[in-house]
Design a protein around this motif. Structure first.
Motif, mmCIF file in Angstrom:
data_model
loop_
_atom_site.group_PDB
_atom_site.id
_atom_site.type_symbol
_atom_site.label_atom_id
_atom_site.label_comp_id
_atom_site.label_asym_id
_atom_site.label_seq_id
_atom_site.Cartn_x
_atom_site.Cartn_y
_atom_site.Cartn_z
ATOM 1 N N ASP A 235 0.762 -1.288 0.133
ATOM 2 C CA ASP A 235 -0.037 0.016 -0.100
ATOM 3 C C ASP A 235 0.637 1.389 0.070
ATOM 4 O O ASP A 235 0.347 2.212 -0.481
ATOM 5 C CB ASP A 235 -1.088 0.023 1.055
ATOM 6 N N THR A 275 -9.348 2.289 -3.305
ATOM 7 C CA THR A 275 -8.079 2.768 -3.007
ATOM 8 C C THR A 275 -7.992 3.745 -1.837
ATOM 9 O O THR A 275 -7.191 3.862 -1.270
ATOM 10 C CB THR A 275 -7.644 3.594 -4.398
ATOM 11 N N ARG A 278 -8.003 1.945 1.437
ATOM 12 C CA ARG A 278 -6.745 1.626 1.938
ATOM 13 C C ARG A 278 -5.756 2.755 2.106
ATOM 14 O O ARG A 278 -4.816 2.777 2.796
ATOM 15 C CB ARG A 278 -6.033 0.745 0.644
ATOM 16 N N HIS A 282 -3.713 3.421 5.877
ATOM 17 C CA HIS A 282 -2.398 3.315 5.865
ATOM 18 C C HIS A 282 -1.760 4.722 5.885
ATOM 19 O O HIS A 282 -0.476 5.096 5.821
ATOM 20 C CB HIS A 282 -1.697 2.684 4.602
#
Length: 310
Positions: A235, A275, A278, A282
């Motif tokens: 990621d 997307t 994620r 992160h």
């Protein structure tokens, strides 16, 4: 080795006679790679004209025979048929007595483990699930691509060494997959490989629509770098307007796609949402930017309607 003798494969120093049931893109390539390792393809089954031509190209001089005759001639049988066809095929071969005790029966389905071969196991066959994590073209280049290819391997513990040895002889790398995790394993591969083809094809179409004459040449280095970065960094390799939280740019993308390629909008939005999730998880997408972005992806007020500029 005579096909009338069937010692335990773990004790076999000699080469095997190899049969293929289902001359799709996978079976002939695996048989050809086993031939390079010294085994001997002796029979292949093929129904359509395309599969017959493929068998002739990949396995010249190997006779095309009905499945039962393929099994009769072979120490090792590759069952390379579609996933939904496999259970019925195995049951039918076992019920008709085509399966012999001591015969290695290998299927290449990603979805199934070794249990789908239970009818053949009860007939005395030795069941192996060897799934190559590779996309196939049905041409000789496939044999070269098997070098270093990972195989999802599932088999009874006592056949583990035999299964891994066959994979290594085909130039592959064995990865042991538990029976109960085969469907998830297969979904993971399909998510990456199958959807990648769709995404790349759509991207090439859109570039052609803008006048780019060689979209493959433009995308090749970009996608190669993106794939390399993703495999290395996961990621952390996320980039682009979604990961940055550029809601206005994403809104413009959706507006243009709605105008010129409405069939791609749903896929764009779905992947952008994934997307964003994620990137948020992160720490790449700042929370203060995520709200406007997610509103755009949900079709909120920041999303231009009917392709009109705001």
């Amino acid at each position: 080795m005579s096909s009338s003798q069937q010692p335990d494969p773990r004790d076999r120093p000699a080469r095997l006679t190899v049969g293929v049931v289902g001359a799709g893109r996978v079976g002939p390539a695996l048989a050809a790679s086993l031939q390079l390792a010294g085994h001997r393809p002796v029979a292949v089954s093929a129904v359509s004209d395309t599969s017959r031509r493929r068998a002739g190209l990949m396995l010249p001089d190997v006779p095309v025979l009905p499945p039962a005759e393929v099994l009769e001639r072979s120490d090792l049988v590759l069952l390379t048929v579609p996933d939904d066809t496999l259970p019925g095929l195995v049951a039918g071969l076992a019920e008709t007595g085509a399966v012999r005790p001591g015969q290695l029966l290998v299927h290449t389905s990603g979805r199934y483990g070794a249990k789908v071969l239970d009818p053949a196991l009860r007939a005395g066959a030795l069941p192996l699930a060897l799934h190559p994590a590779m996309t196939f073209t049905g041409t000789p280049v496939d044999v070269q691509r098997l070098a270093g290819c990972s195989f999802g391997v599932t088999a009874p513990e006592e056949l583990r060494l035999a299964a891994e040895a066959l994979v290594i002889e085909m130039g592959g790398e064995p990865e042991w997959i538990a029976e109960e995790t085969r469907p998830l394993y297969h979904a993971a591969l399909a998510l990456g490989a199958n959807h990648l083809v769709t995404l790349v094809a759509q991207s090439m179409e859109l570039l052609r629509a803008t006048g780019v004459e060689a979209p493959d040449r433009m995308l090749g280095p970009l996608l190669g770098a993106a794939l390399d970065n993703a495999l290395r960094s996961g990621d952390a390799a996320l980039t682009g307007p979604v990961a940055r939280g550029d809601a206005g740019t994403v809104a413009a993308h959706v507006a243009e796609l709605r105008r010129h390629a409405p069939q791609t909008v749903a896929g764009y939005l779905a992947m952008a949402r994934a997307t964003a999730d994620r990137a948020l998880a992160h720490g790449l997408l700042k929370p203060e930017l995520a709200e406007d972005l997610l509103e755009v992806l949900a079709g909120g007020p920041n999303l231009p309607e009917n392709g009109e500029d705001r």
